[in-house]
Design a protein around this motif. Structure first.
Motif, PDB file in Angstrom:
ATOM      1  N   GLU A  36       1.129  -1.179  -0.269  1.00  0.00           N
ATOM      2  CA  GLU A  36       0.064   0.091  -0.009  1.00  0.00           C
ATOM      3  C   GLU A  36       0.833   1.270   0.137  1.00  0.00           C
ATOM      4  N   ALA A  37       1.954   1.144   0.934  1.00  0.00           N
ATOM      5  CA  ALA A  37       2.992   2.465   0.743  1.00  0.00           C
ATOM      6  C   ALA A  37       3.559   2.739  -0.475  1.00  0.00           C
ATOM      7  N   ARG A  38       3.947   1.499  -1.304  1.00  0.00           N
ATOM      8  CA  ARG A  38       4.493   1.738  -2.703  1.00  0.00           C
ATOM      9  C   ARG A  38       3.431   2.308  -3.517  1.00  0.00           C
ATOM     10  N   TYR A  39       2.105   1.614  -3.546  1.00  0.00           N
ATOM     11  CA  TYR A  39       1.112   2.250  -4.589  1.00  0.00           C
ATOM     12  C   TYR A  39       0.753   3.650  -4.121  1.00  0.00           C
ATOM     13  N   VAL A  40       0.338   3.954  -3.072  1.00  0.00           N
ATOM     14  CA  VAL A  40      -0.196   5.237  -2.627  1.00  0.00           C
ATOM     15  C   VAL A  40       0.735   6.338  -2.759  1.00  0.00           C
ATOM     16  N   PHE A  41       2.116   6.066  -2.318  1.00  0.00           N
ATOM     17  CA  PHE A  41       2.854   7.141  -2.010  1.00  0.00           C
ATOM     18  C   PHE A  41       4.108   7.296  -3.105  1.00  0.00           C
ATOM     19  N   LEU A  42       4.663   6.218  -3.276  1.00  0.00           N
ATOM     20  CA  LEU A  42       5.514   6.266  -4.268  1.00  0.00           C
ATOM     21  C   LEU A  42       5.232   6.243  -5.633  1.00  0.00           C
ATOM     22  N   ASP A  43       4.286   5.432  -6.078  1.00  0.00           N
ATOM     23  CA  ASP A  43       3.579   5.562  -7.313  1.00  0.00           C
ATOM     24  C   ASP A  43       2.616   6.487  -7.734  1.00  0.00           C
ATOM     25  N   GLY A  44       1.962   7.018  -6.584  1.00  0.00           N
ATOM     26  CA  GLY A  44       1.209   7.964  -6.546  1.00  0.00           C
ATOM     27  C   GLY A  44       1.791   9.367  -6.806  1.00  0.00           C
ATOM     28  N   ASN A  45       3.183   9.600  -6.356  1.00  0.00           N
ATOM     29  CA  ASN A  45       3.980  10.499  -6.798  1.00  0.00           C
ATOM     30  C   ASN A  45       4.927  10.485  -8.017  1.00  0.00           C
ATOM     31  N   VAL A 226      -6.104  18.935  -8.350  1.00  0.00           N
ATOM     32  CA  VAL A 226      -5.939  17.673  -7.609  1.00  0.00           C
ATOM     33  C   VAL A 226      -7.204  16.687  -8.431  1.00  0.00           C
ATOM     34  N   ARG A 227      -6.711  15.421  -8.611  1.00  0.00           N
ATOM     35  CA  ARG A 227      -7.490  14.240  -9.172  1.00  0.00           C
ATOM     36  C   ARG A 227      -7.714  13.216  -8.512  1.00  0.00           C
ATOM     37  N   LYS A 228      -8.479  12.319  -8.616  1.00  0.00           N
ATOM     38  CA  LYS A 228      -8.675  11.130  -7.868  1.00  0.00           C
ATOM     39  C   LYS A 228      -8.178  10.147  -8.648  1.00  0.00           C
ATOM     40  N   ARG A 229      -7.662   9.018  -8.016  1.00  0.00           N
ATOM     41  CA  ARG A 229      -7.004   7.853  -8.485  1.00  0.00           C
ATOM     42  C   ARG A 229      -7.515   6.687  -8.027  1.00  0.00           C
ATOM     43  N   LYS A 230      -7.608   5.374  -8.237  1.00  0.00           N
ATOM     44  CA  LYS A 230      -8.228   4.297  -7.927  1.00  0.00           C
ATOM     45  C   LYS A 230      -7.349   3.980  -6.484  1.00  0.00           C
ATOM     46  N   GLY A 231      -8.004   3.729  -5.599  1.00  0.00           N
ATOM     47  CA  GLY A 231      -7.234   3.488  -4.201  1.00  0.00           C
ATOM     48  C   GLY A 231      -6.766   2.186  -4.205  1.00  0.00           C
ATOM     49  N   PHE A 232      -5.918   1.713  -3.101  1.00  0.00           N
ATOM     50  CA  PHE A 232      -5.328   0.558  -3.035  1.00  0.00           C
ATOM     51  C   PHE A 232      -6.433  -0.521  -2.542  1.00  0.00           C
ATOM     52  N   ALA A 233      -6.185  -1.941  -3.170  1.00  0.00           N
ATOM     53  CA  ALA A 233      -7.140  -2.748  -2.727  1.00  0.00           C
ATOM     54  C   ALA A 233      -8.433  -2.533  -2.603  1.00  0.00           C
ATOM     55  N   HIS A 234      -9.194  -2.452  -1.409  1.00  0.00           N
ATOM     56  CA  HIS A 234     -10.456  -2.244  -1.213  1.00  0.00           C
ATOM     57  C   HIS A 234     -11.016  -0.721  -1.109  1.00  0.00           C
ATOM     58  N   LYS A 235      -9.971  -0.105  -1.177  1.00  0.00           N
ATOM     59  CA  LYS A 235     -10.315   1.384  -1.126  1.00  0.00           C
ATOM     60  C   LYS A 235     -10.817   1.878  -2.676  1.00  0.00           C
TER      61      LYS A 235
END
Length: 669
Positions: A36-45, A226-235
């Motif tokens: 989740e850390a990799r998906y949300v913060f590393l990939d998200g940026n 700001v834009r929305k992106r698919k959340g991690f897993a069930h989010k």
């Protein structure tokens, strides 16, 4: 003034899930927290993609909740992998600035890392450097020469403004972590978003796990796209975005603004003491070429050549700003000195604490007031009986005790440090006194040493009481202080001494030569270095007057051994660190500063000599303060984040005395 923050209250369930009692929420799920850390913060940026096209020498990430450090650990692994795959990249260093109100204890931190096998090396390094004394403000930790963590403890909304004018536009990516807005509403507010915008440049990105409309609207109102992106897993969703425009640089305190170096690759350091040693080490870590000029036959021939030196923070009862500088300096020194001493081949040291004796009523009251501001584990009041047990010999007074403090050998540090500098490529030129500095038209500097001249991109003055020997610095309010330390042979009673004992002087435990250091005299406006039998006697008299016991009376000074050095001091009992101010230009440009400020008219940044810096006035606390101040100065020279709050930088600024007068409408001469 809050000096210390509370540790987090954390418990772990049967799956080792860390749970915060303060926020009634989990830090992460062990099964997929790293993903989740990799998906949300590393990939998200889009860190990896951005690093591949990055043309600056460093990248700065800021995070709004350090927690267990999971995001940081994942970032370390990604950055090291990137550097290994792209050895020729311009991007050499990563700065990770994180804010945490409730840091974990070392034990909780270690437990939270169970199962993170792929990050085990980084977990170990983080645990080794972890903060056991959680004073508010910035704690800098190094992970090799490429990754730096600045952990800011305390309330986010107190600390973000303390990044100050210097940090405007310096953050390249934001990790908006912390607990959910519903659990931690105090963090997620307009103040945060506005500070983010101030500290970001055009193109700075952000990512956060939350998609709360309040957060989205707040970021948009501050100026972010700001834009929305698919959340991690069930989010279902998360938020990402960037700053679309560049902001004009504005100074809230222009009279205290610092000027960073620009493409500085070659620095001269003038001086041969601990300030020069640590500045050279910090600059070389950044790949900057260093030439060190020393007038003596070798480094460490003055006060930095004492056989033993106490290392502890100078805490006072009347100036919490000064205390904060020394407390942070002490904790940083304790963090970097053990691995450094090991690299140097070993430096004699002892870490059994420092006792501060309440040898009269005035000192007793002072120590009680210090204890009210600086609670354990940094400082603690003790009875005479307790101090006796901690020190190993009888102490007749109650007093304070700094358990994490101690002593080491400055003489060995300088001798072995000089050899290590040369191995690192530092050019050390001894028996050379630089007599004059001349700015050249290309912003370089010419150094004149009699019939020889040298040129360098930048110059750092770290020459103690001789700081004012140059035309650019002659008006700085500095004064010399002569100090003589006595070397005395041990006795059967003193063999048991474990901790450094401070009274109106100090006494160290014995070293390998079976000697103790007893010090020290303090003679202002005196630069002679002749050994003084009178000062030798005065050192013993201070001890016997304040510690009237048999073991103090038995001390033998007849050998007349010791070391004499001349230190540099200031009226505020604080060092100077930063750009060398241009006195004449400041006197002219700021002649009407009082009225300009009162009328809220534009004020230009303070005038400085370009590419000329100083680190000095360390007084009798050079061993404690030099490591952090040298690291801060090297950060300034390299145009990097500085590990000091803006209020502390103001206090260290070499122009501070003149500015205080000008702000009151008093001209400087």
């Amino acid at each position: 003034m809050t000096t210390q923050t509370d540790f987090a209250h954390v418990h772990f369930d049967e799956h080792n899930t860390p749970y915060s009692e303060q926020f009634d929420d989990i830090y992460f799920m062990p099964a997929h927290g790293l993903d989740e850390a990799r998906y949300v913060f590393l990939d998200g940026n889009q860190l990896l993609e951005r690093w591949q096209t990055w043309h600056k020498p460093h990248f700065v990430i800021a995070e709004t909740g350090f927690g267990t450090g999971l995001n940081f650990l994942a970032c370390c692994a990604l950055f090291d992998a990137f550097r290994a795959q792209h050895p020729d990249t311009p991007l050499k260093r990563l700065f990770f600035i994180s804010f945490e109100k409730f840091p974990l204890t070392r034990q909780a931190l270690t437990q939270s890392h169970r199962g993170l096998d792929s990050l085990a090396l980084y977990c170990q390094q983080l645990t080794q450097q972890w903060v056991d004394i959680p004073i508010t403000g910035c704690h800098r930790c190094h992970f090799g020469s490429a990754i730096t963590l600045d952990l800011w403890l305390g309330d986010l909304h107190d600390n973000l403004p303390e990044l100050g004018d210097y940090y405007q536009g310096r953050v390249d990516a934001w990790f908006l972590d912390g607990f959910a807005p519903s659990k931690n509403p105090d963090m997620w507010n307009d103040s945060l978003y506005q500070q983010m915008f101030r500290l970001s440049h055009q193109g700075t990105t952000f990512a956060t796990f939350t998609a709360a409309s309040k957060v989205r609207l707040g970021l948009e109102a501050a100026g972010f796209t700001v834009r929305k992106r698919k959340g991690f897993a069930h989010k279902r969703e998360m938020l990402i975005g960037f700053k679309p425009t560049e902001s004009a640089v504005t100074f809230t305190y222009p009279w205290s603004a610092f000027n960073s170096g620009e493409n500085t690759r070659d620095v001269a350091i003038i001086g041969g003491g601990v300030a020069s040693l640590f500045t050279a080490l910090a600059l070389r870590k950044r790949g900057i070429a260093v030439t060190l000029y020393c007038q003596d036959d070798a480094l460490g021939q003055g006060a930095s050549g004492n056989a033993q030196g106490a290392l502890y923070p100078q805490l006072s009862d009347d100036d919490q700003r000064n205390c904060a500088i020394y407390a942070h300096s002490f904790l940083y020194a304790k963090r970097i000195l053990p691995p450094l001493c090991e690299q140097l081949g070993g430096v004699e040291q002892g870490w059994h604490g420092v006792a501060l004796c309440a040898y009269n009523c005035k000192v007793k009251q002072k120590l009680a007031k210090i204890a009210s501001h600086w609670p354990p584990p940094l400082f603690e009041l003790k009875s005479a009986q307790a101090l006796t047990a901690l020190c190993g010999i009888e102490i007749p007074h109650e007093g304070g005790f700094i358990a994490s403090a101690g002593w080491l050998s400055p003489k060995q540090l300088m001798q072995r440090g000089a050899r290590y500098l040369q191995k690192c490529g530092v050019n050390i030129i001894t028996r050379t006194e630089i007599e004059q500095l001349s700015p050249l038209v290309d912003s370089r500097w010419q150094l004149d040493a009699g019939n020889r001249t040298f040129t360098h991109d930048a110059v750092v003055l770290a020459c103690g009481h001789k700081l004012t020997h140059f035309s650019q610095t002659e008006k700085l309010p500095l004064y010399p202080v002569r100090g003589q330390v006595s070397y005395i042979p041990t006795t059967p009673a003193l063999q048991a001494l474990k901790a450094v004992v401070c009274f109106d002087g100090y006494l160290t435990p014995h070293n390998q030569q079976q000697q103790h250091c007893l010090g020290a005299s303090h003679v202002r406006e005196q630069v002679a270095c002749d050994f003084s039998a009178q000062e030798q006697q005065a050192n013993k008299i201070r001890l016997t007057n304040n510690i009237g016991l048999a073991w103090a009376q038995e001390i033998d000074i007849s050998g007349m051994q010791g070391n004499v050095g001349v230190r540099c001091g200031t009226r505020e009992r604080l060092p100077m660190m930063g750009n060398v101010p241009h006195f004449d230009e400041m006197a002219h440009a700021y002649a009407n500063l009082f009225n300009l400020r009162r009328r809220q008219q534009p004020i230009a940044p303070a005038p400085y000599w370009k590419n000329l810096y100083l680190l000095g006035a360390l007084g009798s606390r050079g061993l404690t303060s030099a490591p952090l101040l040298a690291e801060s100065l090297a950060s300034l020279v390299a145009n990097e984040p500085i590990p000091l709050a803006q209020s502390l930088l103001f206090a260290l600024n070499p122009n501070r005395t003149w500015v205080r007068k000008l702000l009151k409408g008093t001209p400087i001469k």
